[in-house]
Structures are given as C-alpha cells and as structure tokens.
Design an enzyme around this catalytic site. Structure first.
Site, PDB file in Angstrom:
ATOM      1  N   SER A 180       0.789  -1.224   0.000  1.00 39.47           N
ATOM      2  CA  SER A 180       0.000   0.000   0.000  1.00 39.47           C
ATOM      3  C   SER A 180       0.823   1.277   0.000  1.00 39.47           C
ATOM      4  O   SER A 180       0.368   2.303  -0.483  1.00 39.47           O
ATOM      5  CB  SER A 180      -0.964  -0.008   1.184  1.00 39.47           C
ATOM      6  N   HIS A 208      -5.475  -3.275  -2.754  1.00 38.09           N
ATOM      7  CA  HIS A 208      -5.161  -2.237  -3.743  1.00 38.09           C
ATOM      8  C   HIS A 208      -5.098  -2.756  -5.180  1.00 38.09           C
ATOM      9  O   HIS A 208      -4.801  -1.982  -6.093  1.00 38.09           O
ATOM     10  CB  HIS A 208      -3.836  -1.547  -3.380  1.00 38.09           C
ATOM     11  N   LYS A 239     -12.012   0.597  -1.539  1.00 40.63           N
ATOM     12  CA  LYS A 239     -10.981   1.300  -2.320  1.00 40.63           C
ATOM     13  C   LYS A 239     -11.476   1.418  -3.760  1.00 40.63           C
ATOM     14  O   LYS A 239     -12.385   2.193  -4.002  1.00 40.63           O
ATOM     15  CB  LYS A 239      -9.650   0.596  -2.121  1.00 40.63           C
TER      16      LYS A 239
END
Ligand code: PLP
Length: 387
Positions: A180, A208, A239
């Site tokens: 990340s 991610h 996300k």
C-alpha cells in the site's frame, strides 16, 4: 482517575513533541478528484478511490433503490437473521468476478484479515509475513497465537529459509498483493511455488489490486493469470470498488470453514444490505468500463513523463500508487505543505508507517483525475523542488 488521565496527556504531549501527533482533516464534499477539506477547495491525490466510483451516480441510484426495499440496518449477524438476498447475490457476483468457487463477505478488510488468520492458524502453527504487509495482517497473526515470522520485503530466499527451518504444524504465508505504501506487487507465482514446495497456504491481501489490476479489473490473480486451491484471496470494497467492506474467496471447503469459524464473521452484525447493492452496481462498472483502467495507466505515464526532479525520486510502479521518496520527515511534511499552498493535497507518509529515512508523498491517482489535474501536480512538484 486523575493520574490515569494525566499519564495519557503526557504521552500525547510527548507524541506531539516528536512531530508525530496525527490529526484529521474535515472533508465537506463527496470523495473525488476535487474535494473541499478544512474549508479549502483542493485537487486531491490521496484517496484510494482509484476508479473514481465512490460517488458515481449509478452507485447512488443503487443505494436509493435498495433503501426503499430493504431499509437501512441489517438487524442481525449473517448466521442469525441478517444474511440478506443482496449480500447473497453479491457473494456470488464477487466469486464469479475473481474466478474462484465461493466468496464470503466481511464488514471491513481489517475484520476479514483478523477473521481468516485466526480461523486458520493457532498455537503450534506459523505465519510468514512480508515486512511491508498491512498492519491488520500482523495484528491478526499476533491475535491468532501462531508464531509470526516476518521476512524482508519480497525476499524469496529469506522466506524459503524460514519455511524450510520451521517445524510448525500448519504454515500460512501472508502478503499484500499490492503494497500500500510502495505500490509494487508481490511476486505471486514465486510465492505460490514456495508454498507448494513447503506445504503452506498462501493468503493474498488484494486491497489495492482488486478493480485495478488485470484486463477485467479482477485483481492480482488475473494480472498473473494464476490459480490454486491453496490461495486464500482477500480484497476490500472500500478502495477501487468505491463502497465499503471486504470479501474472502477460495475453495468451497475453505469458505465454509471460515463461515463456521471466523469470529469477526460470526459475532458481528451484517453490514447494511444497501452497501451490497452499491457494490453490485460498482462491479458492473468495473467489468464494463475498462476505459477507467486504461485512463489510470495513461495518467501514470503522463506524471512520470512530466515530472523532472533532481533530488526526489518517483518510485517505478505499475499501479496507481506512485510514491515520491523524499527522505526526512521534516522535508516530506514541508513539501506536502507547499503543495497545499498551491491547492493540491498529497499526504506525507512518515515512519512508522514506512521505514525510517524513506518519508514520502504517497500520490494516488484516480480515473476521476483529468490529464490537466496530473499536469498541475507535476508542474507543482517541479516548482517546489526548484524553490
Ligand atoms: C485498507 C487495507 C486494509 C483494511 O481494509 P478496510 O476495509 O479499510 O478495513 C487491509 N489490507 C490492506 C493492504 C489495506 O490497504
């Protein structure tokens, strides 16, 4: 009581003296490329809303329709009476999307990681974790009471040695699929080969990568075109998917045993079903609007092309996370402040979130950015370094 509180006050004062006191900014608009924070209109490069879906009208409409039919609260845990048809449909859609037999929803990524690791390993077992893994994975390993062995970032030889010398009953290798704070990838095919050789499970946290990696936004497994029943795939929905929550996917027997044993699944109220409706709408966009991923790639290339720096270095990544390594905490904070004076918000990330001496700006791009937005950032960085 008084002494307990003064102890806390002293700790806070000491934290402030070290320049480590964290503070929150007040967001007064929807999440997006342009936001209003602390009373200022800024161009933002700090959300994980990589595809620009967090306030997309299709998601808003899906929530409005769902709230009419299913209300707001879920009312109970999944195993009591809270498992709504929308949760069920979403689990099936997620499993199909990532190409795995079955998926299980969790309320957050943090809870998914705690639930999975504590359900699968305990005393007498061992967890092997990349040093740059997300905090929730380390916390989970500690809570599980398994031995936690951390290996240097992406160091396969070190991991091989740790696995070879371990006498643990069950071995679980855990890695962020996309790291990340660095934006680089775990070498998944090599990790899988090591796990096969040593009879270990491989858990991938694709917080991610989901929605971003692969032609169809199916994440790290699509990126590497890899599949194995020993892979435990976890991804978050707050996300790139633009909503909230997380899921774990894998073999039918794995998922059924998580449903039975994962305490953060069993002992918590199900997330509101309207969130599942939003993620279903988001999945449609992830699957059909490939232009969002193409645009993100083009923005990354544009930034690298346009930035011209002597002292600071953009890290080379194939994800929308583009760290600019500055070095000292003070300078990273100063650069972030100078950008803010120009109306651009990029967070400075300091130790202990990243290793000492690698304080950085974490630039995260979004499909919601335009080429002009990225040019503005690049030109501002060039100007701030030259100043
Ligand atoms: C954000 C994140 C999580 C936590 O997910 P939440 O849904 O925000 O709780 C877990 N792992 C990684 C790698 C993350 O970046």
């Amino acid at each position: 009581m008084h002494t307990l509180l003064s102890e806390l006050a002293a700790e806070l004062a000491e934290r402030e003296a070290r320049g480590m006191l964290r503070r929150r900014r007040l967001l007064e608009s929807a999440q997006g490329a342009h936001v209003r924070v602390d009373g200022l209109e800024v161009l933002s490069f700090c959300s994980n809303d990589y595809l620009g879906l967090a306030s997309h009208p299709a998601l808003v409409r899906a929530v409005q329709a769902a709230v009419q039919s299913c209300g707001v609260g879920s009312g109970a845990s999944h195993l009591i009476a809270g498992h709504h048809r929308l949760h069920h449909e979403l689990e099936q859609a997620l499993a199909r999307h990532v190409g795995l037999p079955r998926a299980l929803l969790f309320s957050t990524g943090y809870m998914a990681n705690l639930g999975v690791i504590c359900a699968l390993v305990g005393r007498g077992d061992a967890v092997f974790a990349d040093r740059l893994n997300h905090a929730s994975l380390n916390d989970a390993a500690v809570l599980s009471r398994a031995r936690l062995k951390r290996y240097p970032h992406n160091d396969l030889d070190a991991l091989d040695r740790l696995l070879a010398t371990s006498s643990a009953r069950r071995k679980l290798v855990v890695a962020d699929a996309v790291f990340s704070m660095d934006g680089d990838l775990a070498p998944v095919p090599d990790l899988l080969a090591l796990c096969e050789r040593h009879g270990a499970w491989l858990m991938l946290d694709d917080a991610h990568g989901f929605g971003v990696l692969g032609e169809g936004g199916r994440g790290i497994l699509e990126h590497y075109r890899i599949a194995s029943p020993r892979i435990i795939y976890m991804a978050t929905l707050g996300k790139a998917a633009g909503v909230a929550g997380a899921f774990v996917a894998g073999d039918e027997r794995l998922i059924e045993s998580l449903l039975q044993n994962a305490r953060t699944y069993v002992y918590t109220t199900a997330a509101p079903p309207l969130l599942s409706a939003a993620v279903l709408a988001s999945l449609q966009l992830i699957e059909t609007e490939g232009w969002r991923r193409a645009h993100l790639k083009a923005l990354g290339a544009l930034l690298r092309d346009r930035v011209c720096l002597k002292r600071w270095q953009l890290m080379d990544t194939c994800t929308p996370i583009i760290p600019l390594i500055i070095g000292t905490n003070a300078e990273a904070v100063r650069v972030s402040e100078h950008l803010l004076e120009r109306g651009i918000l990029v967070p400075a990330i300091r130790p202990p979130t990243v290793p000492v001496g690698t304080a950085r700006l974490r630039i995260s791009l979004s499909a919601g950015h335009t080429a002009e937005d990225v040019i503005r950032l690049a030109d501002a960085l060039n100007a701030v370094e030259a100043a």
